[in-house]
Scaffold this motif. Structure first.
Motif, mmCIF file in Angstrom:
data_model
loop_
_atom_site.group_PDB
_atom_site.id
_atom_site.type_symbol
_atom_site.label_atom_id
_atom_site.label_comp_id
_atom_site.label_asym_id
_atom_site.label_seq_id
_atom_site.Cartn_x
_atom_site.Cartn_y
_atom_site.Cartn_z
ATOM 1 N N LEU A 182 44.675 28.447 14.868
ATOM 2 C CA LEU A 182 44.892 27.186 14.166
ATOM 3 C C LEU A 182 45.441 26.131 15.117
ATOM 4 O O LEU A 182 45.030 24.964 15.071
ATOM 5 C CB LEU A 182 45.864 27.403 13.003
ATOM 6 C CG LEU A 182 45.992 26.253 11.999
ATOM 7 C CD1 LEU A 182 44.640 25.937 11.369
ATOM 8 C CD2 LEU A 182 47.009 26.595 10.928
ATOM 9 N N GLU A 183 46.350 26.529 15.993
ATOM 10 C CA GLU A 183 46.904 25.587 16.964
ATOM 11 C C GLU A 183 45.828 25.112 17.937
ATOM 12 O O GLU A 183 45.803 23.946 18.338
ATOM 13 C CB GLU A 183 48.049 26.260 17.738
ATOM 14 C CG GLU A 183 48.651 25.423 18.855
ATOM 15 C CD GLU A 183 49.244 24.108 18.383
ATOM 16 O OE1 GLU A 183 49.328 23.171 19.215
ATOM 17 O OE2 GLU A 183 49.617 24.000 17.188
ATOM 18 N N GLU A 184 44.902 26.004 18.275
ATOM 19 C CA GLU A 184 43.798 25.611 19.166
ATOM 20 C C GLU A 184 42.895 24.584 18.480
ATOM 21 O O GLU A 184 42.472 23.607 19.104
ATOM 22 C CB GLU A 184 42.991 26.845 19.568
ATOM 23 C CG GLU A 184 41.908 26.552 20.593
ATOM 24 C CD GLU A 184 41.184 27.798 21.067
ATOM 25 O OE1 GLU A 184 40.173 27.648 21.763
ATOM 26 O OE2 GLU A 184 41.627 28.914 20.738
ATOM 27 N N ILE A 185 42.612 24.788 17.190
ATOM 28 C CA ILE A 185 41.815 23.818 16.437
ATOM 29 C C ILE A 185 42.530 22.470 16.418
ATOM 30 O O ILE A 185 41.926 21.410 16.629
ATOM 31 C CB ILE A 185 41.566 24.324 15.002
ATOM 32 C CG1 ILE A 185 40.644 25.551 15.023
ATOM 33 C CG2 ILE A 185 40.948 23.227 14.141
ATOM 34 C CD1 ILE A 185 40.523 26.261 13.688
ATOM 35 N N ALA A 222 34.910 26.616 12.813
ATOM 36 C CA ALA A 222 36.096 27.369 13.222
ATOM 37 C C ALA A 222 37.172 27.310 12.143
ATOM 38 O O ALA A 222 37.826 28.317 11.836
ATOM 39 C CB ALA A 222 36.642 26.821 14.540
ATOM 40 N N PHE A 223 37.351 26.131 11.548
ATOM 41 C CA PHE A 223 38.373 25.996 10.510
ATOM 42 C C PHE A 223 37.988 26.784 9.260
ATOM 43 O O PHE A 223 38.836 27.440 8.648
ATOM 44 C CB PHE A 223 38.585 24.522 10.153
ATOM 45 C CG PHE A 223 39.644 24.306 9.102
ATOM 46 C CD1 PHE A 223 40.978 24.559 9.378
ATOM 47 C CD2 PHE A 223 39.295 23.876 7.838
ATOM 48 C CE1 PHE A 223 41.955 24.373 8.409
ATOM 49 C CE2 PHE A 223 40.262 23.685 6.862
ATOM 50 C CZ PHE A 223 41.598 23.940 7.157
ATOM 51 N N GLU A 224 36.711 26.760 8.906
ATOM 52 C CA GLU A 224 36.253 27.521 7.735
ATOM 53 C C GLU A 224 36.434 29.017 7.956
ATOM 54 O O GLU A 224 36.880 29.742 7.055
ATOM 55 C CB GLU A 224 34.786 27.198 7.458
ATOM 56 C CG GLU A 224 34.247 27.837 6.188
ATOM 57 C CD GLU A 224 32.816 27.445 5.900
ATOM 58 O OE1 GLU A 224 32.152 28.180 5.125
ATOM 59 O OE2 GLU A 224 32.355 26.422 6.426
ATOM 60 N N CYS A 225 36.113 29.496 9.166
ATOM 61 C CA CYS A 225 36.300 30.919 9.490
ATOM 62 C C CYS A 225 37.778 31.283 9.453
ATOM 63 O O CYS A 225 38.161 32.363 8.976
ATOM 64 C CB CYS A 225 35.716 31.235 10.869
ATOM 65 S SG CYS A 225 33.922 31.258 10.930
ATOM 66 N N PHE A 226 38.631 30.369 9.968
ATOM 67 C CA PHE A 226 40.069 30.603 9.935
ATOM 68 C C PHE A 226 40.549 30.765 8.496
ATOM 69 O O PHE A 226 41.338 31.670 8.188
ATOM 70 C CB PHE A 226 40.818 29.451 10.601
ATOM 71 C CG PHE A 226 42.290 29.460 10.320
ATOM 72 C CD1 PHE A 226 43.137 30.275 11.047
ATOM 73 C CD2 PHE A 226 42.828 28.677 9.301
ATOM 74 C CE1 PHE A 226 44.491 30.318 10.768
ATOM 75 C CE2 PHE A 226 44.176 28.709 9.019
ATOM 76 C CZ PHE A 226 45.015 29.524 9.753
ATOM 77 N N GLN A 227 40.097 29.899 7.598
ATOM 78 C CA GLN A 227 40.514 29.994 6.196
ATOM 79 C C GLN A 227 40.108 31.341 5.594
ATOM 80 O O GLN A 227 40.898 31.969 4.878
ATOM 81 C CB GLN A 227 39.899 28.847 5.389
ATOM 82 C CG GLN A 227 40.522 27.487 5.675
ATOM 83 C CD GLN A 227 39.861 26.379 4.882
ATOM 84 O OE1 GLN A 227 38.642 26.196 4.960
ATOM 85 N NE2 GLN A 227 40.637 25.640 4.104
#
Length: 363
Positions: A182-185, A222-227
């Motif tokens: 998340l911090e990388e995003i 990437a954000f969707e995969c993180f969620q």
């Protein structure tokens, strides 16, 4: 159980008044991983633990130790008291918070093996990961066969770790790794939308890049995969907390922790990126220009070709500039959310860090 590893590039050593694995210690600073399997650690001397604190933050460290004087059962109060004192010393000294984020403390109460190794060099012998071992005659082998080292690592992962009690009651490392993602995003987003202006080489402030923002659509994926990953992980953590409760009713602390984890999932997994941000990120200047070229190809004779192309480029940029202007506040909101979300994940990591595996102390 019996496991065998054949190796070359090895030498036998016997030592007194020094540690036989000094070559391994010297490799700590440039190693990708450090594995330590030991019967005990020093109760009073911090030198060897300090060497683990000094390694780079991305080095993966696993330390497996027994706890002397800890038994499956105690027939006298003095034995139980001695074990409790030593357990407290080990739990205090091997608190993962005192090391890098990739440090894992694990306890193996039937272990008598001694292995100190990195991805480059390994010591297998009689010496513990204890400064006091330097006082004894100790013998072992130093191995620099990297294929064999990886085989030994696999055996430790499968057999030793499979029998180990982790320091924490719950595995916090997947949550830490998700916080890093998340911090990388957030970092990619922040560096993409803001620029720094300088005067004579000195940083003066930041400005919104507007039409000069370049950010790949992969950030949305990437954000969707993180969620999705966070949703799964938090659900599994909650299930584990509920399953590990011996009584029918959860304690207040566990109920509160579950509520915080639920709130974390609700806060992050239901967040929707503003449509203006998505529209900007998905806008493709090149496709827009190419479409205009195809639509106007019949008019683009050689003498006016450059004029047409420059006009199309300008049109594409003006559209992008307008999209960026419209998305400015939404970008700021997304950036702020990512910052808050990262901190919230780490707050839950700290909550989980406060729960030590109760099976370590059997006194």
């Amino acid at each position: 159980m019996r496991k065998e590893v054949e190796f070359t590039q090895a030498k036998f050593i016997i030592t007194k008044d020094e540690l036989g694995y000094s070559d391994v210690l010297e490799d700590f600073s440039k190693s990708k991983f450090i594995y330590i399997v030991t019967y005990n650690i020093s109760k009073n001397i911090e030198t060897l633990l300090d060497k683990l604190r000094d390694v780079p933050g991305d080095t993966n460290i696993k330390l497996f130790t027994n706890i002397p004087n800890r038994f499956n059962g105690y027939i006298a109060d003095w034995a139980s008291k001695n074990a409790k004192n030593l357990i407290n010393i080990y739990v205090t000294k091997l608190d993962p918070k005192k090391f890098n984020e990739n440090f894992k403390s694990q306890f193996v109460f039937n272990n008598h093996a001694k292995i100190i190794m990195t991805n480059n060099i390994a010591y297998i012998g009689s010496a513990n990961y204890s400064s006091e071992s330097a006082n004894n005659f100790e013998a072992g082998v130093i191995i620099e066969d990297k294929v064999a080292i990886l085989q030994i690592k696999d055996i430790i992962d499968e057999e030793v770790e499979g029998s180990a009690e982790p320091y924490y009651a719950y595995d916090i490392f997947p949550l830490i790794f998700l916080a890093r993602e998340l911090e990388e995003i957030r970092t990619i987003l922040n560096e993409s939308i803001w620029g720094l202006w300088e005067i004579r080489g000195h940083e003066q402030g930041e400005y919104y890049k507007g039409g000069n923002i370049y950010i790949d659509t992969k950030i949305l994926e990437a954000f969707e995969c993180f969620q999705d990953d966070l949703d799964t992980l938090v659900s599994e953590l909650i299930q584990e907390i509920e399953n590990n409760t011996s009584d029918k009713d959860l304690t207040y602390d566990k109920e509160e922790l579950i509520e915080r984890l639920d709130n974390l999932k609700e806060f992050i997994c239901k967040y929707e990126i503003d449509s203006e941000v998505i529209e900007f990120i998905e806008y493709d200047e090149d496709s827009y220009i190419n479409n205009l070229i195809q639509e106007n190809a019949i008019y683009m004779t050689e003498d006016v070709l450059d004029d047409y192309v420059q006009d199309f480029i300008q049109q594409a940029f003006e559209i992008k500039e307008e999209l960026a202007t419209n998305a400015r506040e939404a970008f700021i909101a997304f950036d702020s959310f990512l910052t808050q979300a990262t901190q919230t994940v780490m707050d839950r990591v700290d909550d989980l860090r406060g729960i030590i595996n109760e099976r370590i102390d059997n006194t």
